[in-house]
Design an enzyme around this catalytic site. Structure first.
Site, PDB file in Angstrom:
ATOM      1  N   LYS A   1     -56.493   7.970 -32.201  1.00  0.00           N
ATOM      2  CA  LYS A   1     -57.233   6.745 -32.555  1.00  0.00           C
ATOM      3  C   LYS A   1     -57.008   5.668 -31.498  1.00  0.00           C
ATOM      4  CE  LYS A   1     -53.378   5.206 -35.477  1.00  0.00           C
ATOM      5  NZ  LYS A   1     -52.841   5.278 -36.858  1.00  0.00           N
TER       6      LYS A   1
ATOM      7  N   ARG B   1     -52.022   0.577 -49.081  1.00  0.00           N
ATOM      8  CA  ARG B   1     -53.081   0.346 -48.107  1.00  0.00           C
ATOM      9  C   ARG B   1     -54.332   1.116 -48.493  1.00  0.00           C
ATOM     10  NH1 ARG B   1     -52.138   1.614 -41.726  1.00  0.00           N
ATOM     11  NH2 ARG B   1     -52.222   3.778 -42.441  1.00  0.00           N
TER      12      ARG B   1
ATOM     13  N   HIS C   1     -49.276   8.581 -46.321  1.00  0.00           N
ATOM     14  CA  HIS C   1     -48.757   7.953 -45.109  1.00  0.00           C
ATOM     15  C   HIS C   1     -47.594   7.059 -45.508  1.00  0.00           C
ATOM     16  CE1 HIS C   1     -48.813   6.571 -41.011  1.00  0.00           C
ATOM     17  NE2 HIS C   1     -49.091   5.334 -41.342  1.00  0.00           N
TER      18      HIS C   1
ATOM     19  N   ARG D   1     -48.754  14.656 -38.436  1.00  0.00           N
ATOM     20  CA  ARG D   1     -49.705  13.827 -37.671  1.00  0.00           C
ATOM     21  C   ARG D   1     -48.915  12.984 -36.677  1.00  0.00           C
ATOM     22  NH1 ARG D   1     -50.641  12.487 -43.041  1.00  0.00           N
ATOM     23  NH2 ARG D   1     -49.816  10.416 -42.588  1.00  0.00           N
TER      24      ARG D   1
ATOM     25  N   TYR E   1     -52.570 -22.104 -14.126  1.00  0.00           N
ATOM     26  CA  TYR E   1     -53.026 -23.124 -15.072  1.00  0.00           C
ATOM     27  C   TYR E   1     -51.869 -23.905 -15.680  1.00  0.00           C
ATOM     28  CZ  TYR E   1     -57.518 -20.635 -15.134  1.00  0.00           C
ATOM     29  OH  TYR E   1     -58.707 -20.038 -14.797  1.00  0.00           O
TER      30      TYR E   1
ATOM     31  N   CYS F   1     -53.140 -15.463 -16.240  1.00  0.00           N
ATOM     32  CA  CYS F   1     -54.557 -15.799 -16.398  1.00  0.00           C
ATOM     33  C   CYS F   1     -55.281 -14.625 -17.061  1.00  0.00           C
ATOM     34  CB  CYS F   1     -55.196 -16.100 -15.047  1.00  0.00           C
ATOM     35  SG  CYS F   1     -54.266 -17.268 -14.040  1.00  0.00           S
TER      36      CYS F   1
ATOM     37  N   ASP G   1     -57.511 -12.622 -15.776  1.00  0.00           N
ATOM     38  CA  ASP G   1     -57.726 -11.467 -14.899  1.00  0.00           C
ATOM     39  C   ASP G   1     -56.687 -11.320 -13.794  1.00  0.00           C
ATOM     40  OD1 ASP G   1     -60.365 -11.377 -16.197  1.00  0.00           O
ATOM     41  OD2 ASP G   1     -60.720 -13.166 -14.982  1.00  0.00           O
TER      42      ASP G   1
HETATM   43  C1  LIG Z   1     -51.716   5.994 -36.957  1.00  0.00           C
HETATM   44  C2  LIG Z   1     -51.401   6.970 -38.006  1.00  0.00           C
HETATM   45  C3  LIG Z   1     -50.544   8.045 -37.737  1.00  0.00           C
HETATM   46  C4  LIG Z   1     -49.779   8.195 -36.448  1.00  0.00           C
HETATM   47  O1  LIG Z   1     -48.652   7.335 -36.457  1.00  0.00           O
HETATM   48  P1  LIG Z   1     -47.558   7.437 -35.300  1.00  0.00           P
HETATM   49  O2  LIG Z   1     -46.442   6.602 -35.792  1.00  0.00           O
HETATM   50  O3  LIG Z   1     -48.190   6.901 -34.070  1.00  0.00           O
HETATM   51  O4  LIG Z   1     -47.201   8.855 -35.171  1.00  0.00           O
HETATM   52  C5  LIG Z   1     -50.397   9.002 -38.716  1.00  0.00           C
HETATM   53  N1  LIG Z   1     -51.034   8.890 -39.905  1.00  0.00           N
HETATM   54  C6  LIG Z   1     -51.830   7.853 -40.198  1.00  0.00           C
HETATM   55  C7  LIG Z   1     -52.493   7.791 -41.529  1.00  0.00           C
HETATM   56  C8  LIG Z   1     -52.033   6.850 -39.266  1.00  0.00           C
HETATM   57  O5  LIG Z   1     -52.814   5.817 -39.572  1.00  0.00           O
END
Ligand SMILES: *Cc1c(COP(=O)(O)O)cnc(C)c1O
Length: 383
Positions: free
Chosen positions: A43, A141, A170, A226, A270, A318, A320
């Site tokens: 992602k 969530r 999660h 994951r 700046y 800045c 850029d």
């Molecule tokens: C982003 C995410 C992950 C990955 O998390 P990491 O800590 O980067 O491994 C896994 N599961 C869900 C639902 C996430 O949103």
């Protein structure tokens, strides 16, 4: 350092080390049993590393599935020819369903309305829509509350247009697997999954671990993990450092576009938050700024590497560009820079290193945000 192939249009770039990405994936595979799958989280443009390029590398190295946050991220992977299963980690709006079916991208599901609309669309297309069911176990969530999963599944299971490909949760506190909060989330997940299985519901792939849980608690690997941040070679927390060796995938560099010796008392950038001191300094300009991910909150607080040594960034960063000062002291002489010299913002130079973790600490954030930010605009060079 000067042999680095630099993008033509601008003298600042992110280097992505494909070999490191592959090694990190293998390190995670070594933690899993052969039947356990690895879902690579790509992602946010693979945490700033470039989702398409990273997914190609990860797929050829053995990734079983890819996870993204948005429909567009999934579509981009499909259009780049990625064939592996793709999971969106939250439930998209119902209006996105035709695209999911067309591109064979699995949504996460946790409302009956979405599940049934998804099924209707799949039937009309003459297919079956696979999905993953999210279970809410304490992050508060997304997902179906852990106590309500059985009822939820009974409400949608009649539909022949949908098929559950996986069930997941999660963790909110995976960095502390010894803690009571983590254990409670595990227990809620385990009980919800067992209730579904006992009722004869086919859960498909059961998964709950992100990077820290994968590293710290093998007992929750289930059918798949994951992994996001760890693939990119960054540790999610200090306690995970001893588990496997990871190599950072991203480094950030820029070439000096101008050097000057402003007189004592002159201000730089700046607002003149830095003024040239009594001792002579060389001010070097780098073509990287906060629109490239170099947060303005680092102004006058960060260092960059030059010839294996640390030099101070000075003046406000800045949009850029930013400036660094090379300052001679009686005890430390450092050669002045020349137009085109390479400086390292993140990465190694000789024995010196500036890590995403160091920059995160300075910014008051986590390494995840640091690398995501450098993905914004800089050209990427894949090695
Ligand atoms: C982003 C995410 C992950 C990955 O998390 P990491 O800590 O980067 O491994 C896994 N599961 C869900 C639902 C996430 O949103």
């Amino acid at each position: 350092m000067s042999q680095v192939k630099v993008p033509e249009g601008r003298w600042s770039w992110v280097k992505i080390d494909r070999g490191a990405l592959r090694r990190n994936l293998r390190a995670y595979k070594s933690l899993l049993a052969p039947r356990q799958k690895l879902c690579c989280v790509v992602k946010a443009d693979a945490y700033g590393h470039g989702a398409i390029e990273c997914a190609r590398v990860l797929h050829s190295a053995g990734a079983d599935m890819f996870a993204v946050a948005t429909v567009r991220e999934g579509v981009e992977l499909r259009e780049a020819g990625i064939q592996a299963p793709i999971l969106i980690l939250s439930e998209p709006p119902i209006t996105a369903i035709p695209q999911l079916i067309e591109k064979n991208i699995m949504p996460t599901v946790y409302t009956i309305e979405f599940a049934l609309a998804y099924g209707e669309c799949a039937v009309r297309a003459g297919t079956v829509g696979k999905y993953h069911l999210a279970i809410e176990t304490g992050m508060n969530r997304i997902g179906v509350h852990y106590a309500d999963v059985l009822e939820f599944c009974r409400n949608i299971n009649f539909h022949r247009g949908i098929q559950c490909d996986g069930v997941f949760t999660h963790f909110a506190t995976a960095e502390d697997v010894a803690g009571w909060d983590y254990k409670l989330q595990c227990k809620r997940f385990e009980e919800a999954v067992r209730a579904l299985e006992d009722a004869g519901f086919d859960c498909g792939t059961v998964h709950c671990d992100n990077t820290p849980a994968t590293m710290l608690d093998p007992s929750t690997h289930y059918d798949m993990v994951r992994v996001g941040i760890g693939l990119y070679g960054l540790y999610p927390c200090d306690s995970s450092r001893s588990v496997i060796k990871l190599d950072p995938v991203m480094s950030v560099r820029a070439r000096v576009t101008r050097t000057a010796h402003p007189a004592m008392g002159e201000g730089v950038s700046y607002g003149y938050t830095y003024r040239v001191p009594r001792t002579a300094v060389q001010i070097c300009t780098l073509p990287i700024g906060y629109a490239d991910g170099l947060s303005r909150t680092l102004s006058n607080r960060m260092e960059v590497l030059y010839r294996g040594e640390r030099v101070r960034q000075v003046g406000n960063i800045c949009m850029d560009q930013c400036m660094v000062a090379i300052q001679q002291t009686p005890i430390h002489q450092i050669p002045e820079a020349e137009y085109g010299d390479v400086m390292t913002i993140i990465g190694r130079d000789g024995d010196a290193e500036i890590s995403a973790d160091e920059m995160a600490r300075l910014r008051g954030t986590i390494n995840y945000e640091v690398v995501c930010d450098f993905g914004m605009r800089l050209d990427k060079v894949y090695l």
